[in-house]
Design a protein around this motif. Structure first.
Motif, mmCIF file in Angstrom:
data_model
loop_
_atom_site.group_PDB
_atom_site.id
_atom_site.type_symbol
_atom_site.label_atom_id
_atom_site.label_comp_id
_atom_site.label_asym_id
_atom_site.label_seq_id
_atom_site.Cartn_x
_atom_site.Cartn_y
_atom_site.Cartn_z
ATOM 1 N N CYS A 76 0.840 -1.198 0.000
ATOM 2 C CA CYS A 76 0.000 0.000 0.000
ATOM 3 C C CYS A 76 0.871 1.243 0.000
ATOM 4 N N ARG A 77 0.495 2.196 -0.856
ATOM 5 C CA ARG A 77 1.232 3.465 -0.890
ATOM 6 C C ARG A 77 0.267 4.603 -0.585
ATOM 7 N N LYS A 79 -1.991 7.529 -1.052
ATOM 8 C CA LYS A 79 -2.680 8.066 -2.224
ATOM 9 C C LYS A 79 -2.873 9.569 -2.046
ATOM 10 N N ASP A 80 -3.513 9.947 -0.942
ATOM 11 C CA ASP A 80 -3.682 11.370 -0.644
ATOM 12 C C ASP A 80 -3.940 11.533 0.853
ATOM 13 N N ARG A 99 -4.741 8.350 2.979
ATOM 14 C CA ARG A 99 -5.439 7.183 2.433
ATOM 15 C C ARG A 99 -4.424 6.450 1.568
ATOM 16 N N PHE A 100 -4.605 5.188 1.424
ATOM 17 C CA PHE A 100 -3.596 4.394 0.718
ATOM 18 C C PHE A 100 -4.204 3.724 -0.515
ATOM 19 N N ARG A 101 -3.312 3.450 -1.464
ATOM 20 C CA ARG A 101 -3.749 2.677 -2.631
ATOM 21 C C ARG A 101 -2.793 1.504 -2.776
ATOM 22 N N SER A 106 -4.733 -1.783 -6.932
ATOM 23 C CA SER A 106 -5.281 -0.417 -6.950
ATOM 24 C C SER A 106 -6.439 -0.200 -5.983
ATOM 25 N N ILE A 108 -8.401 0.975 -2.701
ATOM 26 C CA ILE A 108 -8.168 2.099 -1.786
ATOM 27 C C ILE A 108 -8.332 1.603 -0.345
#
Ligand SMILES: [Zn+2]
Length: 455
Positions: A76-77, A79-80, A99-101, A106, A108
């Protein structure tokens, strides 16, 4: 003089860079005593400042924790970032949380262990509900705003909404069975009325009760009739909570309303309920007040008043000693001398002492006749160390309902609103709301047992 309030965070690596919270300035002299120490406004600023810093640090360290993807084993990276506003007792704080994606699928993901719809801290919710259980929503809102740096929930409507939500949650609360079995339990069930806010509906009936164990355990319960809270289930739950077992000796008291006896029976309280002494004592006290206010402007009246006062005392003695069947003797004696107080100028009015005496006497007579099957020898019970009613001296209904939902304050209630607020009140007194609020009323009300009224 001036001070700088500085917050130093101690991390695993030791001290981290510090943050200045606020500067406090004070005159050097104490010519004006108002300059002594911190002001409330400064204390509020200080609390809010410390809160903001601590929350920001907590949010930062929370944000670095990455969730695992529940769908695949991808990484997970971030996202915003999203801002989450949370109301706390020490001000509204904003948490910036990522938040992660998932890099592989992909998907969320919200952050680790962050409740998605959290808008306030449990402590704030609890304190709001606690205050609202004791005072009007408006006063509670004012008090919170005066004392704490709260930004949100200052409006009384907001407080009301929050409190009713807490009440709803308490309705689903599952009582923990007491671990110690109660040898004896006293159950009291009363009813009272509050004003309804619904057009065409004047009053709402509120049933309230109280269970007490011989060991001093106590729980209160209550429900507005036809509001959705099942009073029978509440009674069973409360009895469980104080440790009722098959062998527990139950004693029941009511205010004499037949509906209440049925409710108790339905809830499994099979012992026939007695009429609580408190309710008789209130009526007798009323009668005594009227008797002592009778005018003594003529010798015949002095004599007649003495007879009445004495007979009212005797009436009290008779009922207390289980001789209510002789009450008629006293009532007849009072009736025989009553004519001395007739012929007052305002005699036709209900405020005339003779009229008032007559009305109160008539009401008591009717009450005793209707309740004769439920009267006991109160004196004998008392001598044997047995209860003649609840240990809440002002009566459960006054204690729980009339104080907060007072008729004299012209408050009007919706069925649901009153019922849920009542659940919060019981939660506060029983200690089921939060952790250390419980049994608030214990010492104050146990000081003088109901006998104080009897004597
Ligand atoms: Zn994935």
């Amino acid at each position: 003089m001036a001070w700088m309030l500085r917050l130093v965070k101690i991390g695993v690596e030791g001290e981290e860079p510090c943050t200045d919270i606020m500067e406090i300035r004070r005159p050097d002299d104490l010519v004006d005593i108002a300059n002594l120490g911190l002001t409330l406004a400064e204390a509020k600023l200080l609390l809010a400042g410390v809160q903001r810093e601590i929350v920001a640090a907590q949010a930062r360290s929370h944000a670095v924790r990455r969730p695992e993807c529940p769908r695949c084993d991808g990484v997970c990276r971030v996202k915003d970032y999203r801002d989450h506003a949370v109301s706390t007792l020490f001000g509204q704080v904003t948490l910036r949380l990522p938040r992660f994606r998932c890099a592989a699928c992909s998907g969320i993901e919200a952050g680790v262990g962050w409740p998605p719809r959290c808008r306030s801290t449990p402590e704030l919710d609890r304190l709001q509900a606690h205050l609202c259980a004791l005072m009007t929503y408006r006063t509670a809102a004012d008090l919170l705003e005066q004392m704490f740096p709260v930004d949100a929930g200052k409006h009384h409507e907001t407080l009301r909404r929050h409190t009713l939500k807490v009440g709803e949650a308490l309705g689903d609360y599952v009582a923990t069975r007491s671990e110690t079995a109660a040898v004896a339990i006293v159950v009291t069930l009363d009813s009272t009325f509050i004003r309804s806010c619904v057009e065409g509906e004047r009053h709402l009936e509120v049933r309230v009760g109280n269970v007490e164990t011989e060991a001093g355990g106590r729980q209160v319960f209550g429900a507005v009739a036809k509001a959705g809270t099942d009073i029978r289930a509440l009674i069973r739950r409360t009895l469980d909570a104080v440790g009722q077992t098959e062998g527990t000796a139950l004693t029941a008291f009511t205010d004499g309303c037949p509906g209440l006896r049925r409710i108790l029976a339905d809830a499994g309280v099979s012992t026939p309920p007695m009429l609580e002494w408190f309710h008789i004592a209130m009526r007798l006290q009323h009668l005594k007040q009227i008797a002592s206010a009778l005018p003594v402007d003529a010798p015949a009246r002095v004599e007649a008043k003495a007879v009445i006062v004495e007979e009212v005392e005797r009436l009290h003695w008779r009922i207390w000693n289980g001789k209510a069947q002789d009450a008629q003797v006293s009532i007849n004696r009072i009736r025989a001398v009553r004519h001395h107080f007739q012929g007052e100028p305002d005699q036709r009015r209900s405020t005339a002492p003779s009229r008032k005496l007559w009305t109160a006497l008539h009401a008591l007579d009717g009450y005793l006749t209707g309740q004769s099957a439920w009267l006991v020898n109160y004196a004998e019970r008392h001598r044997a160390g047995l209860r003649v009613g609840t240990a809440i001296t002002e009566g459960t209904a006054n204690f729980l309902v009339n104080r907060r939902m007072n008729k004299s304050q012209q408050m009007r209630w919706s069925r649901r609103g009153a019922d849920l607020l009542l659940q919060v009140q019981c939660g506060v007194y029983n200690g089921t709301l939060g952790s250390g609020f419980g049994q608030k009323f214990h010492p104050a009300n146990d000081l003088c047992p109901p006998v104080a009224i009897a004597a």
